[in-house]
Design a protein around this motif. Structure first.
Motif, PDB file in Angstrom:
ATOM      1  N   VAL A  18     -44.728 -72.675-113.155  1.00  0.00           N
ATOM      2  CA  VAL A  18     -44.707 -71.594-114.092  1.00  0.00           C
ATOM      3  C   VAL A  18     -45.161 -72.360-115.331  1.00  0.00           C
ATOM      4  CG1 VAL A  18     -43.235 -70.247-115.546  1.00  0.00           C
ATOM      5  CG2 VAL A  18     -42.870 -70.462-112.931  1.00  0.00           C
ATOM      6  N   ASP A  19     -44.950 -73.641-115.444  1.00  0.00           N
ATOM      7  CA  ASP A  19     -45.388 -74.216-116.890  1.00  0.00           C
ATOM      8  C   ASP A  19     -46.839 -74.758-116.680  1.00  0.00           C
ATOM      9  OD1 ASP A  19     -42.694 -73.837-118.162  1.00  0.00           O
ATOM     10  OD2 ASP A  19     -42.235 -75.995-117.609  1.00  0.00           O
ATOM     11  N   GLN A  20     -47.204 -75.172-115.534  1.00  0.00           N
ATOM     12  CA  GLN A  20     -48.516 -75.423-115.333  1.00  0.00           C
ATOM     13  C   GLN A  20     -49.392 -74.364-115.747  1.00  0.00           C
ATOM     14  OE1 GLN A  20     -48.247 -77.133-111.207  1.00  0.00           O
ATOM     15  NE2 GLN A  20     -48.385 -79.007-111.868  1.00  0.00           N
ATOM     16  N   VAL A  21     -49.237 -73.249-115.186  1.00  0.00           N
ATOM     17  CA  VAL A  21     -49.932 -72.136-115.498  1.00  0.00           C
ATOM     18  C   VAL A  21     -50.142 -71.733-116.877  1.00  0.00           C
ATOM     19  CG1 VAL A  21     -50.109 -69.418-114.865  1.00  0.00           C
ATOM     20  CG2 VAL A  21     -49.655 -71.086-113.080  1.00  0.00           C
ATOM     21  N   LEU A  22     -48.856 -71.515-117.410  1.00  0.00           N
ATOM     22  CA  LEU A  22     -48.864 -71.081-118.792  1.00  0.00           C
ATOM     23  C   LEU A  22     -49.396 -72.204-119.740  1.00  0.00           C
ATOM     24  CD1 LEU A  22     -45.084 -69.465-119.177  1.00  0.00           C
ATOM     25  CD2 LEU A  22     -47.237 -68.442-118.186  1.00  0.00           C
ATOM     26  N   PHE A  23     -49.444 -73.208-119.450  1.00  0.00           N
ATOM     27  CA  PHE A  23     -50.198 -74.281-120.173  1.00  0.00           C
ATOM     28  C   PHE A  23     -51.477 -74.992-119.872  1.00  0.00           C
ATOM     29  CE2 PHE A  23     -45.590 -74.634-121.221  1.00  0.00           C
ATOM     30  CZ  PHE A  23     -45.380 -74.097-122.794  1.00  0.00           C
ATOM     31  N   GLU A  76     -56.221 -69.989-119.964  1.00  0.00           N
ATOM     32  CA  GLU A  76     -55.465 -68.974-120.807  1.00  0.00           C
ATOM     33  C   GLU A  76     -55.531 -67.574-120.452  1.00  0.00           C
ATOM     34  OE1 GLU A  76     -55.404 -69.627-124.977  1.00  0.00           O
ATOM     35  OE2 GLU A  76     -54.989 -71.787-124.932  1.00  0.00           O
ATOM     36  N   LYS A  77     -56.987 -67.005-120.401  1.00  0.00           N
ATOM     37  CA  LYS A  77     -56.953 -65.520-119.935  1.00  0.00           C
ATOM     38  C   LYS A  77     -56.393 -65.322-118.502  1.00  0.00           C
ATOM     39  CE  LYS A  77     -60.675 -63.858-121.733  1.00  0.00           C
ATOM     40  NZ  LYS A  77     -62.117 -63.097-121.850  1.00  0.00           N
ATOM     41  N   VAL A  78     -56.715 -66.212-117.685  1.00  0.00           N
ATOM     42  CA  VAL A  78     -55.930 -66.053-116.274  1.00  0.00           C
ATOM     43  C   VAL A  78     -54.497 -66.027-116.369  1.00  0.00           C
ATOM     44  CG1 VAL A  78     -55.842 -66.868-114.000  1.00  0.00           C
ATOM     45  CG2 VAL A  78     -57.938 -66.707-115.060  1.00  0.00           C
ATOM     46  N   ALA A  79     -54.023 -66.750-116.947  1.00  0.00           N
ATOM     47  CA  ALA A  79     -52.463 -66.818-117.084  1.00  0.00           C
ATOM     48  C   ALA A  79     -52.291 -65.704-117.948  1.00  0.00           C
ATOM     49  CB  ALA A  79     -51.951 -68.358-117.984  1.00  0.00           C
ATOM     50  N   LEU A  80     -52.562 -65.090-118.747  1.00  0.00           N
ATOM     51  CA  LEU A  80     -52.107 -63.803-119.551  1.00  0.00           C
ATOM     52  C   LEU A  80     -52.184 -62.643-118.459  1.00  0.00           C
ATOM     53  CD1 LEU A  80     -51.258 -62.165-121.899  1.00  0.00           C
ATOM     54  CD2 LEU A  80     -53.675 -62.019-122.640  1.00  0.00           C
ATOM     55  N   ARG A  81     -53.462 -62.900-117.640  1.00  0.00           N
ATOM     56  CA  ARG A  81     -53.639 -61.585-116.816  1.00  0.00           C
ATOM     57  C   ARG A  81     -52.559 -61.600-115.729  1.00  0.00           C
ATOM     58  NH1 ARG A  81     -54.243 -60.729-111.917  1.00  0.00           N
ATOM     59  NH2 ARG A  81     -55.384 -58.877-111.251  1.00  0.00           N
ATOM     60  N   ALA A  91     -55.582 -56.461-120.340  1.00  0.00           N
ATOM     61  CA  ALA A  91     -55.606 -57.738-119.666  1.00  0.00           C
ATOM     62  C   ALA A  91     -55.555 -57.801-118.204  1.00  0.00           C
ATOM     63  CB  ALA A  91     -54.322 -58.483-120.303  1.00  0.00           C
ATOM     64  N   PHE A  92     -55.521 -56.980-117.599  1.00  0.00           N
ATOM     65  CA  PHE A  92     -55.666 -57.228-116.170  1.00  0.00           C
ATOM     66  C   PHE A  92     -56.956 -57.461-115.549  1.00  0.00           C
ATOM     67  CE2 PHE A  92     -52.282 -53.476-114.603  1.00  0.00           C
ATOM     68  CZ  PHE A  92     -51.302 -54.122-115.280  1.00  0.00           C
ATOM     69  N   ASP A  93     -57.859 -57.406-116.444  1.00  0.00           N
ATOM     70  CA  ASP A  93     -59.494 -57.710-116.154  1.00  0.00           C
ATOM     71  C   ASP A  93     -59.488 -59.071-117.049  1.00  0.00           C
ATOM     72  OD1 ASP A  93     -62.016 -58.188-116.067  1.00  0.00           O
ATOM     73  OD2 ASP A  93     -62.786 -56.183-116.365  1.00  0.00           O
ATOM     74  N   ALA A  94     -59.536 -60.216-116.263  1.00  0.00           N
ATOM     75  CA  ALA A  94     -59.653 -61.469-117.123  1.00  0.00           C
ATOM     76  C   ALA A  94     -61.452 -61.824-117.407  1.00  0.00           C
ATOM     77  CB  ALA A  94     -59.094 -62.665-116.239  1.00  0.00           C
ATOM     78  N   ASP A  95     -62.054 -60.744-117.039  1.00  0.00           N
ATOM     79  CA  ASP A  95     -63.549 -60.898-117.468  1.00  0.00           C
ATOM     80  C   ASP A  95     -64.381 -61.851-116.744  1.00  0.00           C
ATOM     81  OD1 ASP A  95     -65.871 -60.115-118.844  1.00  0.00           O
ATOM     82  OD2 ASP A  95     -65.456 -61.232-120.586  1.00  0.00           O
TER      83      ASP A  95
END
Length: 300
Positions: A64-69, A86-91, A10-14
């Motif tokens: 933090v919540d803004q990023v996660l949601f 979501e992909k960037v947040a997971l990354r 997931a380090f690579d958010a494509d």
């Protein structure tokens, strides 16, 4: 003992290949380290995504919540440089978890390297400059909170000042921030690190190392750290799109050797992150980042 090296797919958010942030360098770096025998197939330490409570040690809970949601305001996404989905947040959570794991492994083994990390422009109240969560700040804060370290030195050799890190720890005397960076590079408005070493445009290998050696000695003397976090950004390289300095591959290697060797010879654990690096040639860029891991193997 094998050098612990940390990676998560997931380090690579494509991102699109045309995006100015070279996201695919993370997956290519992981491939190169296996291809060149620095990591055995299946040999990466894979981190868990950083949980909310870790992230809130260095960042405002609202952010933090803004990023996660997926609710980061458009003006902040503009400052960051890409949409925080979501992909960037997971990354960002995985990269932060990776730096935490890197630190924990360094405390046990003496040295460990992430294949991401170094998002040093993220401050307590938000991100900037391709940085969503400040992974080193989170990891350092967690070590302090858990009692795993009493004093921390952050050595930031990315070409851009570690302004977010400096601001997060401005009032934390247990953390010493050292930044070697281009004087005329981003950010325009610099923060105040505990020790700043601004470098002129075009600085090459010899002058860079002449500045690094006494700064590192001063940082170690003043901080007496239990662990060093080392941001080994490769954007001081002469071929970097955003760097404005003039280091060679050999100069980057000697820089890494100086930081890691000085700390390990003093018995201080080192947790390494890869920091910034910008090029349209992803293979060349990923190989440039791999200099850190090749040098670290000399001390494993």
């Amino acid at each position: 003992m094998p050098l612990p090296i940390i990676h998560h797919p997931a380090f690579d958010a494509d991102f699109d290949a045309a995006h100015r942030f070279p996201m695919s360098k993370f997956s290519r770096l992981a491939e190169i380290l296996v291809e060149d025998g620095l990591v055995a197939p299946g040999g990466y330490h894979e981190p868990a995504p950083a949980p909310q409570d870790w992230l809130r040690l260095a960042h405002d809970p609202l952010y933090v919540d803004q990023v996660l949601f997926s609710a980061v305001p458009p003006e902040m996404e503009k400052a960051i440089g890409f949409r925080v989905d979501e992909k960037v947040a997971l990354r960002s959570r995985c990269a932060t978890g990776g730096t935490v794991l890197t630190a924990h492994l360094a405390l046990v083994e003496g040295l460990a390297c992430n294949t991401a990390g170094g998002s040093h422009h993220a401050a307590r109240d938000g991100g900037a400059g391709f940085s969503v969560f400040n992974d080193v700040a989170v990891a350092a804060s967690l070590l302090l909170a858990d009692g795993d370290a009493g004093r921390v030195l952050i050595v930031d050799c990315d070409v851009h000042q570690g302004d977010g890190t400096a601001r997060i720890f401005a009032d934390e005397r247990r953390v010493f921030t050292l930044s070697l960076h281009g004087a005329r590079n981003y950010p325009v408005r610099k923060a105040q690190s505990d020790l700043d070493v601004p470098l002129a445009d075009g600085t090459g290998d010899a002058d860079y190392l002449d500045a690094l050696v006494p700064a590192l000695a001063e940082g170690l003397r003043r901080s007496l750290p239990d662990i060093v976090f080392y941001n080994a950004g490769v954007d001081p390289h002469a071929d970097d799109r955003l760097g404005r300095l003039a280091l060679s591959d050999a100069g980057l290697a000697e820089r890494d050797r100086t930081v890691i060797g000085t700390c390990r010879n003093a018995g201080i654990p080192v947790a390494c992150v890869i920091g910034g690096g910008y090029s349209r040639d992803i293979d060349a860029l990923a190989r440039r980042h791999s200099i850190l891991h090749r040098v670290a193997w000399e001390f494993a």
